[in-house]
Each structure stands twice: as C-alpha cells, then as structure tokens.
Design a protein around this motif. Structure first.
Motif, PDB file in Angstrom:
ATOM      1  N   LEU A 179       0.817  -1.211   0.000  1.00  8.85           N
ATOM      2  CA  LEU A 179       0.000   0.000   0.000  1.00  8.85           C
ATOM      3  C   LEU A 179       0.854   1.266   0.000  1.00  8.85           C
ATOM      4  O   LEU A 179       0.441   2.291  -0.543  1.00  8.85           O
ATOM      5  CB  LEU A 179      -0.935  -0.005   1.211  1.00  8.85           C
ATOM      6  CG  LEU A 179      -2.060  -1.049   1.197  1.00  8.85           C
ATOM      7  CD1 LEU A 179      -2.903  -0.943   2.454  1.00  8.85           C
ATOM      8  CD2 LEU A 179      -2.935  -0.871  -0.038  1.00  8.85           C
ATOM      9  N   ARG A 180       2.017   1.193   0.583  1.00 14.57           N
ATOM     10  CA  ARG A 180       2.910   2.341   0.552  1.00 14.57           C
ATOM     11  C   ARG A 180       3.565   2.505  -0.818  1.00 14.57           C
ATOM     12  O   ARG A 180       4.199   3.530  -1.083  1.00 14.57           O
ATOM     13  CB  ARG A 180       3.989   2.213   1.625  1.00 14.57           C
ATOM     14  CG  ARG A 180       3.435   2.114   3.044  1.00 14.57           C
ATOM     15  CD  ARG A 180       4.502   2.369   4.066  1.00 14.57           C
ATOM     16  NE  ARG A 180       4.777   3.789   4.201  1.00 14.57           N
ATOM     17  CZ  ARG A 180       5.912   4.307   4.648  1.00 14.57           C
ATOM     18  NH1 ARG A 180       6.896   3.497   4.975  1.00 14.57           N
ATOM     19  NH2 ARG A 180       6.073   5.595   4.741  1.00 14.57           N
ATOM     20  N   GLY A 181       3.404   1.501  -1.675  1.00 16.68           N
ATOM     21  CA  GLY A 181       3.914   1.606  -3.035  1.00 16.68           C
ATOM     22  C   GLY A 181       5.418   1.499  -3.133  1.00 16.68           C
ATOM     23  O   GLY A 181       6.006   1.970  -4.115  1.00 16.68           O
ATOM     24  N   ALA A 214       0.767   6.371   1.129  1.00 17.07           N
ATOM     25  CA  ALA A 214       1.711   5.942   0.108  1.00 17.07           C
ATOM     26  C   ALA A 214       2.816   6.972  -0.063  1.00 17.07           C
ATOM     27  O   ALA A 214       2.648   8.161   0.257  1.00 17.07           O
ATOM     28  CB  ALA A 214       0.987   5.739  -1.226  1.00 17.07           C
ATOM     29  N   ILE A 215       3.958   6.513  -0.527  1.00 19.85           N
ATOM     30  CA  ILE A 215       5.079   7.398  -0.829  1.00 19.85           C
ATOM     31  C   ILE A 215       5.464   7.176  -2.283  1.00 19.85           C
ATOM     32  O   ILE A 215       4.982   6.254  -2.942  1.00 19.85           O
ATOM     33  CB  ILE A 215       6.278   7.122   0.099  1.00 19.85           C
ATOM     34  CG1 ILE A 215       6.779   5.689  -0.090  1.00 19.85           C
ATOM     35  CG2 ILE A 215       5.913   7.383   1.547  1.00 19.85           C
ATOM     36  CD1 ILE A 215       8.021   5.380   0.695  1.00 19.85           C
ATOM     37  N   ASP A 216       6.332   8.022  -2.794  1.00 19.86           N
ATOM     38  CA  ASP A 216       6.674   7.923  -4.202  1.00 19.86           C
ATOM     39  C   ASP A 216       7.990   7.190  -4.439  1.00 19.86           C
ATOM     40  O   ASP A 216       8.573   7.281  -5.512  1.00 19.86           O
ATOM     41  CB  ASP A 216       6.721   9.309  -4.852  1.00 19.86           C
ATOM     42  CG  ASP A 216       7.638  10.265  -4.103  1.00 19.86           C
ATOM     43  OD1 ASP A 216       8.358   9.792  -3.218  1.00 19.86           O
ATOM     44  OD2 ASP A 216       7.620  11.460  -4.408  1.00 19.86           O
ATOM     45  N   LEU A 217       8.475   6.454  -3.445  1.00 16.71           N
ATOM     46  CA  LEU A 217       9.659   5.628  -3.632  1.00 16.71           C
ATOM     47  C   LEU A 217       9.260   4.339  -4.354  1.00 16.71           C
ATOM     48  O   LEU A 217       8.256   3.728  -4.026  1.00 16.71           O
ATOM     49  CB  LEU A 217      10.289   5.286  -2.285  1.00 16.71           C
ATOM     50  CG  LEU A 217      11.478   4.329  -2.322  1.00 16.71           C
ATOM     51  CD1 LEU A 217      12.685   5.010  -2.945  1.00 16.71           C
ATOM     52  CD2 LEU A 217      11.814   3.835  -0.925  1.00 16.71           C
ATOM     53  N   ARG A 218      10.031   3.924  -5.356  1.00 14.91           N
ATOM     54  CA  ARG A 218       9.737   2.710  -6.095  1.00 14.91           C
ATOM     55  C   ARG A 218      10.998   1.862  -6.197  1.00 14.91           C
ATOM     56  O   ARG A 218      11.992   2.300  -6.781  1.00 14.91           O
ATOM     57  CB  ARG A 218       9.214   3.031  -7.512  1.00 14.91           C
ATOM     58  CG  ARG A 218       7.858   3.720  -7.543  1.00 14.91           C
ATOM     59  CD  ARG A 218       6.760   2.811  -7.008  1.00 14.91           C
ATOM     60  NE  ARG A 218       5.463   3.444  -7.134  1.00 14.91           N
ATOM     61  CZ  ARG A 218       4.917   4.210  -6.213  1.00 14.91           C
ATOM     62  NH1 ARG A 218       5.582   4.454  -5.087  1.00 14.91           N
ATOM     63  NH2 ARG A 218       3.732   4.746  -6.395  1.00 14.91           N
ATOM     64  N   ILE A 264       3.250  11.290  -8.134  1.00 15.77           N
ATOM     65  CA  ILE A 264       2.606  11.858  -6.958  1.00 15.77           C
ATOM     66  C   ILE A 264       1.569  10.868  -6.456  1.00 15.77           C
ATOM     67  O   ILE A 264       0.868  10.227  -7.243  1.00 15.77           O
ATOM     68  CB  ILE A 264       1.950  13.230  -7.301  1.00 15.77           C
ATOM     69  CG1 ILE A 264       1.332  13.853  -6.042  1.00 15.77           C
ATOM     70  CG2 ILE A 264       0.944  13.090  -8.410  1.00 15.77           C
ATOM     71  CD1 ILE A 264       0.828  15.268  -6.270  1.00 15.77           C
ATOM     72  N   THR A 265       1.475  10.677  -5.154  1.00 12.26           N
ATOM     73  CA  THR A 265       0.546   9.711  -4.567  1.00 12.26           C
ATOM     74  C   THR A 265      -0.870  10.267  -4.564  1.00 12.26           C
ATOM     75  O   THR A 265      -1.104  11.463  -4.814  1.00 12.26           O
ATOM     76  CB  THR A 265       0.965   9.379  -3.136  1.00 12.26           C
ATOM     77  OG1 THR A 265       0.886  10.581  -2.350  1.00 12.26           O
ATOM     78  CG2 THR A 265       2.394   8.845  -3.099  1.00 12.26           C
ATOM     79  N   ASP A 266      -1.831   9.387  -4.253  1.00 14.39           N
ATOM     80  CA  ASP A 266      -3.224   9.840  -4.150  1.00 14.39           C
ATOM     81  C   ASP A 266      -3.380  10.862  -3.028  1.00 14.39           C
ATOM     82  O   ASP A 266      -4.108  11.854  -3.174  1.00 14.39           O
ATOM     83  CB  ASP A 266      -4.141   8.641  -3.896  1.00 14.39           C
ATOM     84  CG  ASP A 266      -4.260   7.757  -5.127  1.00 14.39           C
ATOM     85  OD1 ASP A 266      -3.854   8.211  -6.204  1.00 14.39           O
ATOM     86  OD2 ASP A 266      -4.761   6.619  -4.993  1.00 14.39           O
ATOM     87  N   GLU A 267      -2.698  10.625  -1.886  1.00 13.26           N
ATOM     88  CA  GLU A 267      -2.766  11.589  -0.791  1.00 13.26           C
ATOM     89  C   GLU A 267      -2.175  12.932  -1.218  1.00 13.26           C
ATOM     90  O   GLU A 267      -2.680  13.999  -0.857  1.00 13.26           O
ATOM     91  CB  GLU A 267      -2.030  11.046   0.431  1.00 13.26           C
ATOM     92  CG  GLU A 267      -2.672   9.837   1.079  1.00 13.26           C
ATOM     93  CD  GLU A 267      -2.311   8.541   0.380  1.00 13.26           C
ATOM     94  OE1 GLU A 267      -1.628   8.614  -0.667  1.00 13.26           O
ATOM     95  OE2 GLU A 267      -2.718   7.467   0.871  1.00 13.26           O
ATOM     96  N   GLY A 268      -1.086  12.848  -1.994  1.00 11.48           N
ATOM     97  CA  GLY A 268      -0.486  14.082  -2.488  1.00 11.48           C
ATOM     98  C   GLY A 268      -1.403  14.828  -3.430  1.00 11.48           C
ATOM     99  O   GLY A 268      -1.443  16.070  -3.425  1.00 11.48           O
TER     100      GLY A 268
END
Length: 697
Positions: free
Chosen positions: A493-495, A533-537, A615-619
């Motif tokens: 979920l944190r992506g 979620a964060i944008d780290l992949r 950018i995440t959904d929260e962002g």
C-alpha cells in the motif's frame, strides 16, 4: 401306358433317400425329370411318391423346358423374385437414413438426432415421422449394407505434436541405455490419479457370492471437501522391475514429488545401487514434476546435494505421458489389483498396493506420507539461477542435469514456508519500509489477527459450501502467516515495491499474495488504519535489500509532510487524514471512469498491480486542497510536488467535484497572503513550526 404297381414303390424309396440332400430348385427339377421319364400319369405318381403337390412337379417340368442351363452364381431362384427391398419400394428412404447418421460436422445441423443416441429404434421412429415407415430391423440391414457398424471412441488424438517429439523419444532411450549399461539407477516417476477414502464405488468387478455385491455410496460430495483422499506418487525402477509408491494425504506439489523420490532412495535405491554416482529420472511434462516449476528443480538440487548423486531428468514431450514406463508397468497393475474394491482406509490402500504382483516379477512397496505439503510455495528466479543446473545441448528445457555441488543445502533442509519467511519478514518489517516502528507493528498484528482468522474461516466456508467436516488443522498449513499478510500489505500500500518483488521475497504465488493483501486491506479499512503511500519505487529484491542495508530514511522527493501544516491547509492533521480517507474509494472509482472514457473500453483490472506515478493519491488530494484555497499558483504548487502544472490541473479537475460533494468548499485566501515560490512556502512552514515550538511550555 399304365404305370406298374412296383414303380411308385421304387420311386418313393429313391426320392426319400435323395430329396433331403437337395435344395428347393434341385428337388423340383428332380421330380420333374422323374415325371417326364414316366410319361402319361407320371406327374400324379411322382406327386404321391414324394408327398408334394402336382403343381410343384408341373412347375419343375416347365423350368426344364424353358431353362435348360443352370442359373448363374448357384442361385435357386431367378433374379427379381421375392418381396421388393424397402429401399427399392421407397427411393427416398436410404438418403434420409444416411442424412441422419452422417457425422455431425457433415450432417444436417437441424437434425433432431444431433444431440441424442442414434439407436436403430430412434432412427426408425424419426424416419417414420419423415414419411418413410420402416422397422428397426430394416434400418439395421440398410446400415450394414452401406458400410456402417457400431463403434466407440478411439483414443488416438494426442493434440498438436511437438516437432521434437520423436527426437526426444530417441534421446530418452539413449540416456536410459547409457545409464543402465553403467549400472546407474533409472526410474520412471509420476502421480497416480487421486483416490477417495471411504465406502465409494471403485470401477471393475470381482468374484463374490451371487446376489451379495459390496454396498457403496450412490454419490459423493467430493467437490465440497467432505471426503478424504490419497495421492499415490509412484517410482518405478526400470531395470529391477520394482515399484515404490509414496501415498500422500495433503497436496500434490513439487515438494511432495521430490520427497517421494527421496523416500525411495533412502529405503530402497541406495541399497540396490550402493555404488551409484548418477540417477536418471524420466517424467512427463505436467503435474508436480513439470519442467516449468522452479520448486521441482530446487528440491531436486537439494536431493542431489543430500545424496551426492548427479541427477539427470528427461521429460517426455507434452501429450505423451502414457509413454512413461510407470504408467503401464506399475499404475495399471495397481488399478487392476484394487478393482471393484472400495478403499475404505489408508491401511487398505497401502496393503492393496503392497500386494500387487505380476507374472513378470513386479514387486511393489508402499508407505503412507502424512506430512503437509502446502501449495503456493515458490522459488525466486535469482535463487534458481544460483543452482547447479546444467541444461543439455539437446532440448535443454526437457533434459538437464543437477550436480550435487551447490549452495542449496540450507535452502532445502527445511522447506517450511514459515522458516523461509522468517528472515525476509525481519527485513521487510524495517521501519523505513512499513512506516511504523516494530512495537507498533507488533501491536497492529495482534489487533488484526482475529479479523484475519475470521476472514479465512469465511472464505473456507464459502469454498466448502458448509461447515468443516474435519478437525481444524487436518490438512495443509497456511503459507502466508498473519504477520506476513500485514507486512506485505503495508509495503504494498505504501507503493515501495511491486507485487512480483513481494512474491519473490515471501516465496508464494502471486494469486495467493493478491488475495492476502486484498483481505488485509479491507481489514485495515474496517479498523480505520490509514496507510500513506510514498513515491519511492524499488523494482527488484536486491534494491530493497540494499535500501534497508543502507538504513536510508524515506525522504520524500516532494515535501508533502511540510505542506500538511494546518497554516497551509486550513485544517488539522486529523481533519486532513479523515477527508483523505473518505475520498479514497470514490477517487479510485472516478479515475476508473475517466480512464474508461479516454480509452473507449473497459480497463483491465489487476488488484495486485502497482501504478507508477510521480505523486501519490494523498499528495493529489493535498495539492487539490491547496489549489482550491489558492495559497499559490499552479506552477508553484507543481514545483512543491516536483510535477508538471498539468498534473496539478488534472488532480484539481478530478478531485474538485469529490471535495465539494464531501462538503469542502473553502474561501480562497487573500491575494496578499499568497505565495509566489516554493521557497516561500517552505520558509513560512519552517517559521510557523519554530514559533509553535517556542510557544510550548
């Protein structure tokens, strides 16, 4: 001239001796010849002496006069005599019959007999309905006369033949001869059909007292999981003509297949071949010993390391499993041995298999294997590449050798999924991946464990169609533990990484992992636990390991945490989290609708997929709120989130209607209070945090 008294007596004696040996025409001609020889009164004398009518004698005399030569082909009657054939009387009968019995792909597609049995009575009834009255016997004669016969299905179709099929057969044969010439063991392996345990029907018949058959159940509820089953895995030693059957009770997995080979080697193989250095295994290309399964090769590598044998495997081409020796040298005899006998217990199965004997000297041993072999266990590609597997130069996908020297001992000493996951979970539980410390994670696991158990019980209840019939714990073990479900769901979920990366880490199938994360996500939502979620992949397992090893902190590429300050959003952190949670489901639905309109077709859903976005959904929710409050221009907001102004515009278009539906309709800030650069926003937030820190007592 009158006939003397002695002639009828002589005539009767002569005819009585000859007539029983003649056919109808010959008798008639003989009587005619005798009557013509006697002359006047001869017809009556012959008629009385032979006991036939005078008309028969006169007919014979006419035949002698009109047909002095014999009839062709040894016929008794002239051609054209007797009742007319049904097909001759009704010219449309035979074409109508042939149309009914033609194969479906060539016959009438609207024929009423297309989907029913084409018996003689059904054919006769249908022809009568079509205006061709005929009996079933006549239909049979017409069919036989036109080359038809009763036939069943012929099992000859093997699907599309592989171009290397014959070459692979020759290669297997050469490998078998080479190993046998060197005195090395050669075994043929496969899984026999699963058998039900209980008072259930078993095909075949056995001699029993008349009228006393064995009573069995008239049906079974096997699809509901109410019946125990056994899984016989057979190992046939081609040279020694001996069989070993490992009877499992859990699942037919690759681990079970190799465990069966291991039991054969420990109990029989190493005693029969004490100086063996190599082992040749011939197997089909499907089931638990498929060459496509990584677990099969991994377990064989562990067996090679354990026994010191160089294990060579040769697979039969797809669709040719019946060529494998174990099928017709072992399994067929076992099936004949328990024909007509219900397999009421494990003991019956084992003893029946052990009692299998043949005139050629086959002897079979069997053991019950009650260990658990859970499904869903996988092996990563990286680990498989590290194993000492050497593909052969000829069709390396089917033929390969596993050397006994490799780093697979630790991997195979205990194939328990829980042991495999222990170190992985320790690494994935790192705070930089889960977003919470280990104490918080432990409390979360303890909190959600009952809900997870309830979900699992409900899922199993739906699959069974009712309550469980066996005690809890009787069967396979759970591959994904509650802790693994929580950790995998948080990381997903944190992506941070993709589903395939988590799959390789935990050693489970993708479908099982997707189901686990889907259920856990719902439980998290029920307990109002928000995962940001964060944008780290991270796209590989090694990247995740390197990141955790470096103990890097998850610094966001866009300073979203700073932008969440109440002085910027106009609401507290709790209110912002609440509105973000409320919008999550509706936002995803709106995104699906927008994508559907753009593509003009339904979007293929993958519940376990990770969508890569800057950018995440929260962002996006936070950016839309800042844009609606007009705290800065779109280019400034885009600079803060490190995205393009168009991305911010799209987020505003997508989220403004949802925010208004939720009751959020803020008043824009005064023009003088707006920021004109990203640096101004961050500096302002930093100033506000310092002032708050000084104001605290």
């Amino acid at each position: 001239m009158a006939i003397s008294q002695s002639i009828p007596q002589q005539l009767a004696s002569r005819l009585g001796a000859l007539l029983p040996h003649l056919n109808e025409r010959q008798r008639r001609l003989l009587l005619a010849a005798e009557a013509r020889e006697l002359g006047h009164g001869g017809i009556r004398a012959v008629s009385r002496a032979a006991g036939v009518s005078e008309t028969t004698v006169r007919k014979g005399i006419a035949e002698l006069a009109n047909e002095p030569t014999p009839l062709p082909g040894g016929r008794i009657r002239r051609p054209g005599g007797g009742r007319k054939n049904a097909a001759a009387k009704d010219p449309g009968l035979l074409p109508a019959l042939l149309a009914l019995v033609e194969p479906d792909e060539r016959g009438d597609p609207m024929s009423p007999l297309r989907w029913t049995t084409k018996s003689l009575r059904h054919l006769a009834d249908e022809l009568t309905k079509q205006g061709h009255p005929v009996s079933a016997t006549t239909v049979g004669k017409l069919l036989c006369g036109n080359g038809f016969s009763l036939q069943g299905n012929a099992k000859t179709l093997e699907g599309k033949q592989h171009p290397d099929r014959d070459a692979q057969f020759h290669y297997i044969n050469n490998q078998v001869k080479e190993h046998q010439a060197a005195g090395e063991p050669v075994i043929s392996v496969d899984t026999k059909k699963k058998e039900m345990i209980g008072q259930y029907h078993n095909p075949g018949r056995e001699w029993r007292p008349k009228g006393e058959p064995i009573d069995v159940e008239d049906h079974s509820l096997f699809f509901r999981g109410e019946i125990q089953q056994v899984i016989p895995y057979g190992i046939y030693d081609i040279a020694a003509n001996t069989g070993w059957v490992n009877v499992g009770v859990d699942h037919d997995t690759s681990a079970f297949a190799v465990a069966s080979i291991r039991r054969w080697w420990n109990n029989r193989g190493k005693g029969d071949y004490p100086s063996a250095k190599r082992l040749l295994i011939t197997a089909d290309s499907g089931g638990s010993n498929s060459p496509r399964y990584r677990l099969w090769k991994s377990e064989l590598a562990a067996l090679a390391e354990e026994t010191g044998l160089a294990i060579t495997v040769c697979h039969f081409p797809p669709g040719t499993s019946k060529w494998n020796k174990v099928e017709h040298r072992l399994f067929s005899h076992i099936t004949m041995n328990w024909r007509g006998r219900p397999l009421t217990s494990h003991e019956v199965v084992i003893k029946t298999i052990k009692a299998t004997r043949t005139r050629s000297g086959l002897r079979v041993e069997a053991e019950l294997d009650t260990r658990a072999y859970p499904i869903g266990v996988t092996v990563s590609k990286e680990y498989l590449d590290s194993l000492p597997i050497q593909p052969h130069a000829i069709r390396g996908a089917w033929n390969y050798t596993i050397q006994p020297h490799g780093r697979c001992t630790e991997h195979a000493t205990d194939r328990s999924p829980r042991v495999i996951q222990s170190e992985v979970l320790e690494m994935l539980s790192h705070p930089v991946l889960t977003g919470m410390n280990r104490e918080e994670l432990t409390r979360l696991v303890a909190l959600l464990a009952p809900a997870q158990e309830a979900k699992a019980e409900q899922r199993n209840y739906d699959r069974r169609g009712g309550k469980r019939r066996r005690a809890k714990g009787a069967g396979g073990v759970t591959v994904i533990t509650p802790a693994a479900r929580i950790v995998a769901t948080l990381v997903h979920l944190r992506g941070i990484c993709t589903m395939p990366v988590l799959q390789d880490f935990l050693g489970v199938t993708r479908s099982g992992l997707q189901q686990a994360t889907r259920e856990t996500r719902a439980i998290l939502a029920e307990h109002n636990h928000t995962v940001r979620a964060i944008d780290l992949r991270l796209t590989t397992t090694q990247a995740v390991r390197d990141f955790v090893a470096s103990a890097g902190s998850l610094q966001e590429t866009a300073p979203e945490e700073a932008l969440r300050h109440p002085a910027i959003t106009g609401m507290s952190h709790t209110e912002l989290d609440a509105i973000t949670t409320r919008l999550a489901t509706r936002y995803q639905a709106r995104l699906q609708e927008i994508r559907h309109k753009r593509r003009g077709a339904e979007l293929k859903k993958d519940p376990g997929a990770v969508i890569y976005r800057k950018i995440t959904d929260e962002g996006r929710v936070l950016a839309a709120i800042l844009a609606m409050r007009q705290v800065a221009t779109r280019p400034v907001i885009a600079d803060l989130f490190k995205v393009s102004p168009r991305t911010i515009g799209n987020a505003l278009v997508e989220l403004r209607p949802l925010l208004k539906e939720d009751g959020y309709n803020p008043t824009p800030v005064h023009r003088a209070q707006r920021f004109h650069s990203a640096e101004e926003v961050l500096r302002y937030v930093e100033t506000m945090e310092e002032s708050n820190a000084h104001s605290e007592p």
